[in-house]
Design a protein around this motif. Sequence first.
Motif, short mmCIF file in Angstrom:
data_model
loop_
_atom_site.label_atom_id
_atom_site.label_comp_id
_atom_site.label_asym_id
_atom_site.label_seq_id
_atom_site.Cartn_x
_atom_site.Cartn_y
_atom_site.Cartn_z
N GLU A 114 0.82 -1.21 0.00
CA GLU A 114 0.00 0.00 0.00
C GLU A 114 0.86 1.25 0.00
O GLU A 114 0.58 2.20 -0.74
CB GLU A 114 -0.93 0.02 1.22
CG GLU A 114 -1.83 1.25 1.25
CD GLU A 114 -2.78 1.27 2.42
OE1 GLU A 114 -3.65 2.15 2.46
OE2 GLU A 114 -2.65 0.39 3.31
N ARG A 160 -8.76 3.87 -4.88
CA ARG A 160 -7.86 3.64 -3.74
C ARG A 160 -7.08 2.34 -3.94
O ARG A 160 -7.40 1.52 -4.80
CB ARG A 160 -8.66 3.54 -2.44
CG ARG A 160 -8.93 4.89 -1.79
CD ARG A 160 -9.54 4.69 -0.44
NE ARG A 160 -9.57 5.94 0.31
CZ ARG A 160 -10.18 6.09 1.48
NH1 ARG A 160 -10.81 5.06 2.01
NH2 ARG A 160 -10.16 7.24 2.10
N TYR A 161 -6.09 2.15 -3.06
CA TYR A 161 -5.32 0.91 -3.09
C TYR A 161 -6.25 -0.29 -2.94
O TYR A 161 -6.18 -1.25 -3.70
CB TYR A 161 -4.26 0.94 -1.98
CG TYR A 161 -3.61 -0.40 -1.73
CD1 TYR A 161 -2.79 -0.97 -2.69
CD2 TYR A 161 -3.85 -1.10 -0.54
CE1 TYR A 161 -2.19 -2.21 -2.49
CE2 TYR A 161 -3.26 -2.34 -0.33
CZ TYR A 161 -2.44 -2.88 -1.29
OH TYR A 161 -1.86 -4.10 -1.08
N LYS A 162 -7.13 -0.22 -1.96
CA LYS A 162 -8.17 -1.24 -1.83
C LYS A 162 -9.27 -0.70 -0.93
O LYS A 162 -9.06 0.26 -0.19
CB LYS A 162 -7.62 -2.55 -1.28
CG LYS A 162 -7.18 -2.49 0.16
CD LYS A 162 -6.72 -3.87 0.65
CE LYS A 162 -6.31 -3.83 2.11
NZ LYS A 162 -5.90 -5.17 2.60
N LEU A 163 -10.43 -1.33 -1.00
CA LEU A 163 -11.55 -0.94 -0.15
C LEU A 163 -11.65 -1.90 1.03
O LEU A 163 -11.64 -3.12 0.84
CB LEU A 163 -12.86 -0.97 -0.95
CG LEU A 163 -13.13 0.23 -1.84
CD1 LEU A 163 -14.39 -0.01 -2.68
CD2 LEU A 163 -13.30 1.48 -1.02
N ASP A 164 -11.75 -1.34 2.22
CA ASP A 164 -11.93 -2.15 3.43
C ASP A 164 -13.38 -2.00 3.89
O ASP A 164 -13.75 -0.99 4.48
CB ASP A 164 -10.96 -1.69 4.51
CG ASP A 164 -11.12 -2.48 5.80
OD1 ASP A 164 -11.86 -3.48 5.79
OD2 ASP A 164 -10.50 -2.08 6.81
N ARG A 184 -15.38 3.21 -10.99
CA ARG A 184 -14.37 2.56 -11.82
C ARG A 184 -14.41 3.05 -13.27
O ARG A 184 -13.41 2.94 -14.00
CB ARG A 184 -14.56 1.04 -11.79
CG ARG A 184 -14.31 0.40 -10.44
CD ARG A 184 -14.21 -1.11 -10.56
NE ARG A 184 -14.16 -1.72 -9.24
CZ ARG A 184 -15.20 -2.26 -8.60
NH1 ARG A 184 -16.39 -2.25 -9.20
NH2 ARG A 184 -15.06 -2.79 -7.41
#
Length: 287
Positions: A114, A160-164, A184
């Motif tokens: 990240e 983002r890098y990833k969704l939490d 997206r």
Amino acid sequence: MEGKKQDLARVHEANLKVLKEIDRICRKHHIQYMLDSGTLLGAVRHKGFIPWDDDADVAFTRPNFERFMEAARGELPEGMSLLCPEDFRSGRVFYDFTPRIIYEHSRVHQDSEEMRFYEGKLNHLWVDIFILDRLPDSALQAEWARLLQKIIYGMAMAHRYKLDFSKYSLPDKLRVGVLAAAGRFVPMRLLFKLQRRVSLKHQHKKTGRWYYSDYQPDYLYVTTEGSWCEEVTELPFEDTHLMVPAGYDPMLLILYGDYMRYPPEDRQRPSHSTIDIEVFESGEAGV
């Protein structure tokens, strides 16, 4: 625990250097800034940093922010830099909409995929810069402005890098999931432009209220009266005096309720880093 206190003493020293530079630049150019959030609370309750806090926040009304950005680009000293939301990967990815002053001689996270995704630019201490924009006087228009900000933020989260999703309730998971799925198909550069357009829509109108247009969506409810934030006063802060909003009391009441009461002891701990924060002297290895 004693070691952590010593580490935080160095963190506070570094954050204070950045705050003093912001103060110096603003006084030189006759710009008003305001301590904000936990840093404002620290000024009022502790006459300095909250002892267990590890970050710092300031805010500007939009006209003062624009003047500060112009001045800061040429006046920040070696070891400090301006980081704008569009600076990650040439504006193609998203962390949030908040500009920052970075203290480069520091490290706050372990190296990770990240951190590399964000080009290492987030792996430092920083001072957040929050922006107050004018809010329409009409309640309906005000809610629409906030809703647009939330929609844009949700779409931006696709980049983002990833969704939490673990921190969201089921309804929020659905909302965030739908917005991110739509996001997206929208380039991040366009979302930056849309967020700025919504933020500036009422800047030339003499409205009575302001809101933090670059707060995270769950704090967009924070609204200030003009008399609270259009003028500043000063409070003691560590070994100096820094600017705070004239209406700091009602602003803190909105953010924290009974803000003079200390939180439970188990919540009196840093919340922004994954390792013991490292602060280096200029020229040290690891800078």
